[in-house]
Scaffold this motif. Structure first.
Motif, PDB file in Angstrom:
ATOM      1  N   SER A  12      10.253  25.706   0.403  1.00  0.00           N
ATOM      2  CA  SER A  12      11.074  25.750   1.603  1.00  0.00           C
ATOM      3  C   SER A  12      10.911  27.105   2.276  1.00  0.00           C
ATOM      4  O   SER A  12      10.863  28.133   1.602  1.00  0.00           O
TER       5      SER A  12
ATOM      6  N   TYR B 237      12.548  29.689   5.139  1.00  0.00           N
ATOM      7  CA  TYR B 237      13.745  30.023   5.901  1.00  0.00           C
ATOM      8  C   TYR B 237      13.399  31.182   6.832  1.00  0.00           C
ATOM      9  O   TYR B 237      12.930  32.222   6.374  1.00  0.00           O
TER      10      TYR B 237
ATOM     11  N   ASN C 147      14.447  33.906   9.856  1.00  0.00           N
ATOM     12  CA  ASN C 147      15.484  34.649  10.546  1.00  0.00           C
ATOM     13  C   ASN C 147      14.813  35.384  11.705  1.00  0.00           C
ATOM     14  O   ASN C 147      13.948  36.237  11.487  1.00  0.00           O
TER      15      ASN C 147
ATOM     16  N   TYR D 140      11.033  29.917  -0.665  1.00  0.00           N
ATOM     17  CA  TYR D 140      11.654  29.558  -1.939  1.00  0.00           C
ATOM     18  C   TYR D 140      11.001  28.313  -2.500  1.00  0.00           C
ATOM     19  O   TYR D 140      10.477  27.482  -1.758  1.00  0.00           O
TER      20      TYR D 140
ATOM     21  N   GLN E 220      13.035  32.713  -5.125  1.00  0.00           N
ATOM     22  CA  GLN E 220      12.238  33.236  -4.025  1.00  0.00           C
ATOM     23  C   GLN E 220      10.831  33.534  -4.533  1.00  0.00           C
ATOM     24  O   GLN E 220      10.662  34.211  -5.536  1.00  0.00           O
TER      25      GLN E 220
ATOM     26  N   GLU F   6       7.851  36.527   0.734  1.00  0.00           N
ATOM     27  CA  GLU F   6       8.503  36.884   1.993  1.00  0.00           C
ATOM     28  C   GLU F   6       7.466  37.503   2.914  1.00  0.00           C
ATOM     29  O   GLU F   6       6.480  38.084   2.467  1.00  0.00           O
TER      30      GLU F   6
END
Length: 65
Positions: free
Chosen positions: A18, A20, A22, A38, A50, A53
């Motif tokens: 997944s 995500y 921001n 994640y 996690q 990133e």
């Protein structure tokens, strides 16, 4: 453009991944975003961890792109 990409954990073949996002900044011709990645499967367990990133910058080149 990818400003940075950090791999923290491996992702297994059967892992559900997944993303995500921001939004950090929206400019006139660009967007900066922080993306957290994640996975929900670690060695068959239903654990959310996690795995990566990244910081992305998307820039508009012209009106058609």
């Amino acid at each position: 453009m990818v400003d940075s990409f950090i791999f923290k954990q491996p992702v297994f073949v059967d892992g559900l991944v997944s993303f995500y996002v921001n939004i950090i900044k929206i400019g006139r011709t660009s967007i900066n975003a922080d993306v957290l990645v994640y996975t929900q499967c670690e060695n068959g367990k239903k654990v959310c961890i996690q795995v990566a990133e990244t910081m992305l910058t998307n820039v508009s080149i012209d009106n058609n792109r």
